[in-house]
Write an enzyme that holds these catalytic residues in place. Sequence first.
Site, PDB file in Angstrom:
ATOM      1  N   GLY A  46     -73.166  74.314   8.279  1.00  0.00           N
ATOM      2  CA  GLY A  46     -73.008  74.923   6.959  1.00  0.00           C
ATOM      3  C   GLY A  46     -74.048  75.964   6.635  1.00  0.00           C
ATOM      4  O   GLY A  46     -73.919  76.691   5.647  1.00  0.00           O
TER       5      GLY A  46
ATOM      6  N   ILE B   1     -68.849  71.700  11.290  1.00  0.00           N
ATOM      7  CA  ILE B   1     -68.093  70.899  12.260  1.00  0.00           C
ATOM      8  C   ILE B   1     -68.738  69.527  12.461  1.00  0.00           C
ATOM      9  O   ILE B   1     -68.060  68.567  12.827  1.00  0.00           O
ATOM     10  CB  ILE B   1     -67.891  71.656  13.589  1.00  0.00           C
TER      11      ILE B   1
ATOM     12  N   MET C 189     -66.912  78.578   8.195  1.00  0.00           N
ATOM     13  CA  MET C 189     -67.503  77.371   8.775  1.00  0.00           C
ATOM     14  C   MET C 189     -68.426  77.695   9.942  1.00  0.00           C
ATOM     15  O   MET C 189     -68.327  78.760  10.557  1.00  0.00           O
ATOM     16  CB  MET C 189     -66.410  76.414   9.254  1.00  0.00           C
ATOM     17  N   CYS C 190     -69.315  76.747  10.236  1.00  0.00           N
ATOM     18  CA  CYS C 190     -70.180  76.831  11.406  1.00  0.00           C
ATOM     19  C   CYS C 190     -70.484  75.405  11.869  1.00  0.00           C
ATOM     20  O   CYS C 190     -69.680  74.503  11.646  1.00  0.00           O
ATOM     21  CB  CYS C 190     -71.463  77.611  11.084  1.00  0.00           C
ATOM     22  N   ARG C 191     -71.641  75.183  12.457  1.00  0.00           N
ATOM     23  CA  ARG C 191     -71.991  73.843  12.946  1.00  0.00           C
ATOM     24  C   ARG C 191     -72.367  72.921  11.794  1.00  0.00           C
ATOM     25  O   ARG C 191     -71.897  71.795  11.729  1.00  0.00           O
ATOM     26  CB  ARG C 191     -73.141  73.942  13.946  1.00  0.00           C
TER      27      ARG C 191
END
Length: 104
Positions: free
Chosen positions: A65, A90, A61-63
């Site tokens: 995708g 997120i 995951m990241c901010r």
Amino acid sequence: MKEISVQELKEKLDKGEDFQLIDVREDFEYEMSNLGGTLIPLGGILIEVEKIDKTKPVVVMCRSGKRSAAAIMQLEQHGFTNLANLKGGILAWAAEVDPTINVY
């Protein structure tokens, strides 16, 4: 590339499923808001590859995708076949699961 929705991730967490969550954002982003995953910033993903489990499902995951998709592309070139990208990152988690989480 396999993707997983934030609703699917929430179900995995609620059920206590055995999987690994890797967060490829930067330290300051992780400190602001995180879902409890292992922090391995994208720039160091191949340096810290030994921290990523090859024997069970891994959600990256990241901010939003995008960085997690880039991480998965790099890792798949190193033999990983058990990875799923958290669609929307997120930001999607905050929009669809937990609106109280800090986003930036």
